[in-house]
Each structure stands twice: as structure tokens, then as C-alpha cells.
Scaffold this motif. Structure first.
Motif, PDB file in Angstrom:
ATOM      1  N   GLY A 105       7.517  -2.204  -5.784  1.00  0.00           N
ATOM      2  CA  GLY A 105       8.751  -2.657  -6.390  1.00  0.00           C
ATOM      3  C   GLY A 105       9.872  -2.823  -5.387  1.00  0.00           C
ATOM      4  O   GLY A 105      10.199  -1.886  -4.656  1.00  0.00           O
ATOM      5  N   THR A 106      10.433  -4.023  -5.342  1.00  0.00           N
ATOM      6  CA  THR A 106      11.577  -4.308  -4.479  1.00  0.00           C
ATOM      7  C   THR A 106      12.852  -4.292  -5.308  1.00  0.00           C
ATOM      8  O   THR A 106      12.945  -4.994  -6.318  1.00  0.00           O
ATOM      9  N   SER A 107      13.833  -3.489  -4.898  1.00  0.00           N
ATOM     10  CA  SER A 107      15.145  -3.469  -5.538  1.00  0.00           C
ATOM     11  C   SER A 107      15.014  -3.273  -7.045  1.00  0.00           C
ATOM     12  O   SER A 107      14.528  -2.238  -7.498  1.00  0.00           O
ATOM     13  N   LEU A 108      15.400  -4.262  -7.869  1.00  0.00           N
ATOM     14  CA  LEU A 108      15.236  -4.139  -9.311  1.00  0.00           C
ATOM     15  C   LEU A 108      13.795  -3.779  -9.666  1.00  0.00           C
ATOM     16  O   LEU A 108      13.550  -2.949 -10.563  1.00  0.00           O
ATOM     17  N   GLY A 109      12.838  -4.390  -9.002  1.00  0.00           N
ATOM     18  CA  GLY A 109      11.434  -4.071  -9.261  1.00  0.00           C
ATOM     19  C   GLY A 109      11.114  -2.620  -8.996  1.00  0.00           C
ATOM     20  O   GLY A 109      10.229  -2.036  -9.636  1.00  0.00           O
ATOM     21  N   GLY A 110      11.841  -2.007  -8.053  1.00  0.00           N
ATOM     22  CA  GLY A 110      11.665  -0.584  -7.793  1.00  0.00           C
ATOM     23  C   GLY A 110      12.225   0.262  -8.923  1.00  0.00           C
ATOM     24  O   GLY A 110      11.659   1.312  -9.261  1.00  0.00           O
ATOM     25  N   LEU A 111      13.334  -0.178  -9.508  1.00  0.00           N
ATOM     26  CA  LEU A 111      13.879   0.546 -10.660  1.00  0.00           C
ATOM     27  C   LEU A 111      12.893   0.517 -11.825  1.00  0.00           C
ATOM     28  O   LEU A 111      12.694   1.529 -12.514  1.00  0.00           O
ATOM     29  N   VAL A 112      12.261  -0.630 -12.042  1.00  0.00           N
ATOM     30  CA  VAL A 112      11.249  -0.738 -13.088  1.00  0.00           C
ATOM     31  C   VAL A 112      10.069   0.187 -12.770  1.00  0.00           C
ATOM     32  O   VAL A 112       9.528   0.862 -13.656  1.00  0.00           O
ATOM     33  N   THR A 113       9.694   0.246 -11.499  1.00  0.00           N
ATOM     34  CA  THR A 113       8.615   1.138 -11.078  1.00  0.00           C
ATOM     35  C   THR A 113       8.974   2.599 -11.359  1.00  0.00           C
ATOM     36  O   THR A 113       8.123   3.382 -11.814  1.00  0.00           O
ATOM     37  N   MET A 114      10.223   2.976 -11.109  1.00  0.00           N
ATOM     38  CA  MET A 114      10.646   4.345 -11.383  1.00  0.00           C
ATOM     39  C   MET A 114      10.572   4.661 -12.872  1.00  0.00           C
ATOM     40  O   MET A 114      10.177   5.762 -13.264  1.00  0.00           O
ATOM     41  N   LEU A 115      10.930   3.699 -13.713  1.00  0.00           N
ATOM     42  CA  LEU A 115      10.812   3.901 -15.153  1.00  0.00           C
ATOM     43  C   LEU A 115       9.343   4.062 -15.559  1.00  0.00           C
ATOM     44  O   LEU A 115       9.012   4.871 -16.441  1.00  0.00           O
ATOM     45  N   LEU A 116       8.466   3.317 -14.916  1.00  0.00           N
ATOM     46  CA  LEU A 116       7.035   3.467 -15.173  1.00  0.00           C
ATOM     47  C   LEU A 116       6.557   4.862 -14.776  1.00  0.00           C
ATOM     48  O   LEU A 116       5.728   5.467 -15.471  1.00  0.00           O
ATOM     49  N   ALA A 117       7.084   5.389 -13.666  1.00  0.00           N
ATOM     50  CA  ALA A 117       6.693   6.729 -13.232  1.00  0.00           C
ATOM     51  C   ALA A 117       7.110   7.782 -14.252  1.00  0.00           C
ATOM     52  O   ALA A 117       6.427   8.789 -14.447  1.00  0.00           O
ATOM     53  N   ALA A 118       8.229   7.532 -14.928  1.00  0.00           N
ATOM     54  CA  ALA A 118       8.736   8.497 -15.899  1.00  0.00           C
ATOM     55  C   ALA A 118       7.899   8.525 -17.172  1.00  0.00           C
ATOM     56  O   ALA A 118       7.809   9.578 -17.823  1.00  0.00           O
ATOM     57  N   THR A 119       7.291   7.395 -17.524  1.00  0.00           N
ATOM     58  CA  THR A 119       6.624   7.303 -18.828  1.00  0.00           C
ATOM     59  C   THR A 119       5.133   6.968 -18.747  1.00  0.00           C
ATOM     60  O   THR A 119       4.395   7.232 -19.697  1.00  0.00           O
ATOM     61  N   GLU A 120       4.705   6.371 -17.633  1.00  0.00           N
ATOM     62  CA  GLU A 120       3.308   5.957 -17.476  1.00  0.00           C
ATOM     63  C   GLU A 120       2.712   6.581 -16.219  1.00  0.00           C
ATOM     64  O   GLU A 120       1.893   5.974 -15.542  1.00  0.00           O
ATOM     65  N   ARG A 121       3.113   7.820 -15.919  1.00  0.00           N
ATOM     66  CA  ARG A 121       2.751   8.474 -14.661  1.00  0.00           C
ATOM     67  C   ARG A 121       1.240   8.462 -14.398  1.00  0.00           C
ATOM     68  O   ARG A 121       0.799   8.225 -13.278  1.00  0.00           O
ATOM     69  N   ASP A 122       0.455   8.692 -15.432  1.00  0.00           N
ATOM     70  CA  ASP A 122      -0.999   8.785 -15.246  1.00  0.00           C
ATOM     71  C   ASP A 122      -1.631   7.449 -14.885  1.00  0.00           C
ATOM     72  O   ASP A 122      -2.772   7.414 -14.413  1.00  0.00           O
ATOM     73  N   LYS A 123      -0.897   6.349 -15.100  1.00  0.00           N
ATOM     74  CA  LYS A 123      -1.443   5.036 -14.762  1.00  0.00           C
ATOM     75  C   LYS A 123      -1.189   4.659 -13.306  1.00  0.00           C
ATOM     76  O   LYS A 123      -1.785   3.716 -12.799  1.00  0.00           O
ATOM     77  N   ALA A 215      26.260   1.980 -14.831  1.00  0.00           N
ATOM     78  CA  ALA A 215      25.964   3.394 -15.038  1.00  0.00           C
ATOM     79  C   ALA A 215      24.687   3.531 -15.857  1.00  0.00           C
ATOM     80  O   ALA A 215      24.425   2.753 -16.766  1.00  0.00           O
ATOM     81  N   GLY A 216      23.909   4.532 -15.536  1.00  0.00           N
ATOM     82  CA  GLY A 216      22.663   4.746 -16.263  1.00  0.00           C
ATOM     83  C   GLY A 216      22.263   6.201 -16.207  1.00  0.00           C
ATOM     84  O   GLY A 216      23.034   7.054 -15.747  1.00  0.00           O
ATOM     85  N   PRO A 217      21.071   6.512 -16.677  1.00  0.00           N
ATOM     86  CA  PRO A 217      20.616   7.896 -16.672  1.00  0.00           C
ATOM     87  C   PRO A 217      20.344   8.386 -15.254  1.00  0.00           C
ATOM     88  O   PRO A 217      20.210   7.593 -14.325  1.00  0.00           O
ATOM     89  N   ASP A 218      20.245   9.688 -15.120  1.00  0.00           N
ATOM     90  CA  ASP A 218      19.870  10.298 -13.847  1.00  0.00           C
ATOM     91  C   ASP A 218      18.437   9.876 -13.529  1.00  0.00           C
ATOM     92  O   ASP A 218      17.509  10.167 -14.286  1.00  0.00           O
ATOM     93  N   MET A 219      18.252   9.179 -12.409  1.00  0.00           N
ATOM     94  CA  MET A 219      16.934   8.659 -12.055  1.00  0.00           C
ATOM     95  C   MET A 219      16.137   9.575 -11.129  1.00  0.00           C
ATOM     96  O   MET A 219      14.971   9.276 -10.826  1.00  0.00           O
ATOM     97  N   TRP A 220      16.735  10.668 -10.678  1.00  0.00           N
ATOM     98  CA  TRP A 220      16.002  11.556  -9.778  1.00  0.00           C
ATOM     99  C   TRP A 220      14.727  12.120 -10.404  1.00  0.00           C
ATOM    100  O   TRP A 220      13.707  12.273  -9.710  1.00  0.00           O
ATOM    101  N   PRO A 221      14.721  12.420 -11.719  1.00  0.00           N
ATOM    102  CA  PRO A 221      13.461  12.900 -12.299  1.00  0.00           C
ATOM    103  C   PRO A 221      12.308  11.912 -12.173  1.00  0.00           C
ATOM    104  O   PRO A 221      11.139  12.320 -12.160  1.00  0.00           O
ATOM    105  N   THR A 222      12.599  10.626 -12.060  1.00  0.00           N
ATOM    106  CA  THR A 222      11.522   9.646 -11.893  1.00  0.00           C
ATOM    107  C   THR A 222      10.858   9.791 -10.524  1.00  0.00           C
ATOM    108  O   THR A 222       9.664   9.516 -10.381  1.00  0.00           O
ATOM    109  N   ILE A 223      11.641  10.203  -9.518  1.00  0.00           N
ATOM    110  CA  ILE A 223      11.060  10.466  -8.198  1.00  0.00           C
ATOM    111  C   ILE A 223      10.201  11.720  -8.256  1.00  0.00           C
ATOM    112  O   ILE A 223       9.083  11.761  -7.726  1.00  0.00           O
TER     113      ILE A 223
END
Length: 290
Positions: A105-123, A215-223
Motif C-alpha cells: 500500500g502506497t500512501s492512501l493505499g497504505g491506510l487501507v492496508t492498515m484498516l485491513l490489518a485491524a479487521t482481516e489480520r488472519d488474511k 481527523a480519524g481514529p487512532d491508527m497505531w493499533p493497526t500497526i
């Protein structure tokens, strides 16, 4: 002579009825596919060189978010936000029955990737985050606001390349005219009137105009959710989006994560740089071994 293509075009439908597009480069079925997610104003062409390097050894899908490239434009411009893009990717995963993949994920694509890590971690089998993290430098957002959603057109590709070189000289100080031409052809398309125009819906800028919309949610938990995954963080040394401090914190929180910093590149690296190519090869070797 017809241009040689080593990819096929794929389409899927979003849950709100938009026909979306991806490029698919064939590869073995016994490895997780590599899914590539582009930046805010970008499209599948940004990943052409990466996909061609990996094709045959890995199946690669280069996604185009709604409002970009050959994907349909949204009726509601306020759907041009990371959460909706994430939901569109979820629909793609369901459509293609993908249960494990490597995300780039580049830039915005990385943000989408982080959201995937939060909810689709096993994939997730591995992650490359290109010049983006859970904290975004306000100066970079301010710069993006100065150009996103402003329609421009050019009569020739050379005119487009010169304009791109002027606006990105600090980002890629070592680029030559061939590089600028290649970049222009990734950013622009020829419309029905023969004009060279930006290849995205100008309305993607509308969510940026909402006060406090960044402004958005705390994204550190996605890391933290990426713990145990092969992770490569790529940073442009001149980046005004991802600070060195944030990048260091990211790799410190994920054991075994690797950081590649490119001193003479801004936002965002192309992923064609030799140091990054080597880093992606190391990450994919870890994925193969897992």
C-alpha cells in the motif's frame, strides 16, 4: 503494432453498485497473491514495474479505487474515504475468494492496508507500507490540498511531463525527462476530445474540504495488529507525509520489521528503487518460508 500486455483486466462490484477495476498478472496458485493499493490520485499503472517483476513467480492484482482509472466514479463524493475503499477491497476479496494475501500500500493505499490489518489480520501474509503510517504530517496534507481535485489538461505528453517535473522536482530530484514522461503517463489519460487529463474524478477532493475531515481514529493499533507478520516500511527521506520518527516507531513495534529509507526521494517512492526492490524480495522470501 498492438502493445504487448502481460496482464488481464478484472472487474468487481462495490456494495453500493459501482463497477471497479483491477489488473491481474498471472502467477502460481500455491502462493498468496500480492494485492497492490495505490495512492490518492493514482491508479494501477503505478504498480506496472513491480507487477512485471513479480509476474510468473507471484500472482499480482493492482487495484484501482473508485473514481480512479477504469473504476467507476461514485455518485456520492463523500464515499471517497478510506473506510469505503476498505469495504470495496473486502468485496473484492469475497468475489475472488482470497483468504490470504500480501498487501502493498502506497500512501492512501497504505491506510487501507492498515484498516485491513485491524479487521482481516488472519488474511495478511505480509505487508509493505510505502511512505505512510498511523501519523500523517500536517504539512504533507496541506500540500496535497493545494493540487488534488484541480482539473488541468495538456495538448501533448511533453507538456504534461514538463508540468509534472515542475510540481515534483523536490520529490524526485534525480529524474530525467524519460522518467517524467513515464510518470505523466501514469497520472494522465487522453480523453475523448484528445486532451491529456488527470485520470481520476475531481470530486475525490471533496472530503478534504470538510472541516476536521482529516481527523480519524487512532491508527497505531493497526500497526500493533501486524505483529508476527513480515513488514517492510518504505520511507522517502524527503517525505512530508511520513516522518522519520513515526517510521522508527512503526518498525520498533513490530518485531522483525524492516525500514528502507531513500535519502533523495520524497512522497512517495516508486518502489522501483534498487534498495526497495531488494527489500520486497526479502519480504516475499519470508512469506514463502512461512
Amino acid at each position: 503494432m498492438a502493445e504487448r500486455r502481460n496482464y488481464s483486466d478484472g472487474f468487481w462490484w462495490s456494495r453500493d453498485g459501482i463497477r471497479l477495476h483491477y489488473r491481474e498478472y498471472a502467477g502460481p496458485a500455491d502462493k498468496p497473491p500480492v494485492l497492490c493499493f495505490p495512492g490518492l490520485t493514482r491508479n494501477a499503472r503505478d504498480y506496472e514495474a513491480l507487477a512485471e517483476r513479480l509476474a510468473g513467480q507471484w500472482r499480482v492484482l493492482c487495484v484501482e479505487f473508485r473514481g480512479r482509472g477504469e473504476s467507476g466514479y461514485a455518485k456520492d463524493p463523500m464515499s471517497y474515504v478510506p473506510l469505503t475503499y476498505f469495504q470495496d477491497v473486502e468485496a473484492l476479496l469475497e468475489e475472488l475468494e482470497i483468504d490470504r494475501f500480501v498487501a502493498v500500500g502506497t500512501s492512501l493505499g497504505g491506510l487501507v492496508t492498515m484498516l485491513l490489518a485491524a479487521t482481516e489480520r488472519d488474511k495478511l501474509a505480509g505487508v509493505v507500507l510505502n511512505d505512510v503510517g498511523p501519523e500523517i504530517n500536517p504539512a504533507g496534507l496541506a500540500r496535497i490540498r493545494t493540487y488534488v481535485g484541480k482539473a488541468v489538461w495538456f495538448p501533448t505528453w511533453m507538456h504534461a511531463a514538463r508540468a509534472v517535473s515542475v510540481s515534483n522536482a523536490d520529490v524526485y530530484p534525480n529524474f530525467g525527462i524519460e522518467d517524467w514522461l513515464a510518470m505523466a503517463k501514469r497520472l494522465y489519460r487522453v480523453n475523448s476530445s484528445g486532451r491529456i487529463v488527470l485520470d481520476y474524478d475531481m470530486k475525490i477532493a471533496e472530503p478534504f474540504r470538510v472541516p476536521g475531515g482529516e481527523a480519524g481514529p487512532d491508527m497505531w493499533p493497526t500497526i500493533d495488529a501486524m505483529a508476527g507478520l513480515p513488514l517492510l516500511v518504505v520511507r522517502g527521506g524527503r517525505s512530508d507525509i511520513l516522518s522519520a520518527e513515526t517510521a522508527d516507531k512503526m518498525v520498533a513495534r513490530v518485531k522483525g520489521a524492516e525500514l528502507v529509507t531513500l535519502a533523495d526521494v520524497g512522497h512517495a517512492p516508486t518502489l522501483d528503487e534498487p534498495e526497495v526492490v531488494a527489500g520486497i524480495e526479502r519480504l516475499l522470501a519470508k512469506v514463502s518460508a512461512s
